[in-house]
Design a protein around this motif. Structure first.
Motif, PDB file in Angstrom:
ATOM      1  N   ASP A  95       0.824  -1.211   0.000  1.00 32.16           N
ATOM      2  CA  ASP A  95       0.000   0.000   0.000  1.00 32.16           C
ATOM      3  C   ASP A  95       0.856   1.257   0.000  1.00 32.16           C
ATOM      4  N   MET A  96       1.906   1.251   0.800  1.00 35.53           N
ATOM      5  CA  MET A  96       2.811   2.396   0.844  1.00 35.53           C
ATOM      6  C   MET A  96       3.486   2.614  -0.499  1.00 35.53           C
ATOM      7  N   ALA A  97       3.970   1.526  -1.114  1.00 28.55           N
ATOM      8  CA  ALA A  97       4.661   1.636  -2.399  1.00 28.55           C
ATOM      9  C   ALA A  97       3.726   2.155  -3.486  1.00 28.55           C
ATOM     10  N   LEU A  98       2.503   1.615  -3.541  1.00 30.77           N
ATOM     11  CA  LEU A  98       1.550   2.071  -4.555  1.00 30.77           C
ATOM     12  C   LEU A  98       1.148   3.516  -4.317  1.00 30.77           C
ATOM     13  N   GLY A  99       1.029   3.901  -3.050  1.00 29.69           N
ATOM     14  CA  GLY A  99       0.680   5.274  -2.724  1.00 29.69           C
ATOM     15  C   GLY A  99       1.740   6.271  -3.179  1.00 29.69           C
TER      16      GLY A  99
END
Length: 319
Positions: free
Chosen positions: A208-212
């Motif tokens: 989620d952090m990477a996609l964000g």
């Protein structure tokens, strides 16, 4: 600056020592008296052996650092994620079905098996408690042992145990000119990892952090697994297995210099090469004129460090 100069000098001393330590005596301070045989020993044996030690030590250490950042677990490495054992299974497959295959074909098949095996372990690791960082590498070791058992079974079934054992033991004494050049393919992999080091670091914080932050998580994950599998397969096919190197070197570097991956990549490569050079020289002099393989020395020293790390982490986790 003084520390950098000292590191360069130390590395140069290790290289010179690796080249001139051996059964056949090469006069270090009297190069003009070298015979044709001396030049042949230097070019065909000593120099290839030293270069292969440097590249293999750096490659395995960087591979360990990469997978540790991807999984945010300092106890994982190519040896504890099933990567090496999967590559071994690929090599046994080649021995059985493609006995006359070229070194490049053997590497390609080993890479395919290593890629699939590592991917399967990453899928398995999603169902494990992520907070217990000791559990994941222990499951990885069991996962690798299962794959290794399958490889051993087929090697026994087709009477290839001795060939497999002698080929994969990590003995650099057999490295000669014309047998190690495949290791040079590991060098561009280092620059690819260095280029995407920031992405791999962010991916460790979660999907989620990477996609964000705009990072294509799945594609970068495939890239990371591919680099890990390819570099491990290249080293395994070229010089054999070197245990624990991918665990202890990245951990010692991060303990001293922090956890910034891009900064630690050159340091990890440097200390990995120095460590393997030292292990190989210890193996050459401890019972001279006979030799102990560098992988055995690395395994002994690495296992001691690994057990110490596990005990320390277990105490911290228990408290």
């Amino acid at each position: 600056m003084t520390k950098k100069i000292g590191c360069v000098i130390f590395f140069f001393i290790l290289i010179i020592s690796s080249i001139f330590i051996g059964i056949a005596h090469l006069p270090l301070f009297d190069l003009e008296t070298w015979t044709h045989q001396d030049h042949l020993i230097f070019l065909a044996s000593r120099l290839p052996r030293t270069l292969s030690l440097i590249i293999a030590g750096a490659s395995i250490s960087i591979a360990g650092l990469t997978i540790q950042n991807l999984m945010q677990n300092k106890f994982v490495s190519p040896n504890t994620t099933g990567t090496i054992d999967s590559a071994k299974l690929g090599i046994v497959f080649v021995m059985i079905f493609l006995p006359n295959a070229s070194l490049f074909t053997r590497t390609a098949v080993a890479f395919a098996f290593a890629f699939i095996g590592t991917g399967l372990f990453l899928l398995l690791s999603r169902y494990l408690p992520q907070k217990n960082i000791i559990l994941i590498p222990l499951v990885g070791i069991m996962f690798g042992n299962i794959i290794g058992s399958v490889a051993t079974f087929f090697a026994y079934r087709y009477q290839l145990l001795q060939n497999m054992g002698s080929w994969l033991q990590g003995n650099f004494s057999t490295v000669t000119r014309g047998s190690y050049e495949l290791l040079y393919l590991s060098i561009p992999l280092f620059f690819i990892i260095y280029t995407f080091a920031h992405h791999f670091t962010i991916m460790g914080a979660g999907q989620d952090m990477a996609l964000g932050l705009g990072i294509p998580y799945q594609r970068m994950l495939i890239l990371g697994i591919g680099i890990l599998s390819l570099s491990s397969s290249i080293v395994l096919v070229s010089v054999g297995n070197i245990p624990f190197l991918g665990i202890i070197i990245p951990n010692l570097v991060s303990l001293k210099f922090g956890d910034q991956m891009k900064k630690n990549l050159p340091l990890t490569a440097y200390f990995g090469a120095c460590f393997l050079l030292t292990c190989d020289m210890i193996g050459r002099v401890i019972i001279a004129p006979y030799e102990i393989s560098a992988s055995l020395i690395a395994g002994i020293l690495g296992s001691i460090c690994f057990i110490g790390m596990l005990i320390k982490e277990n105490r911290r986790y228990a408290s």
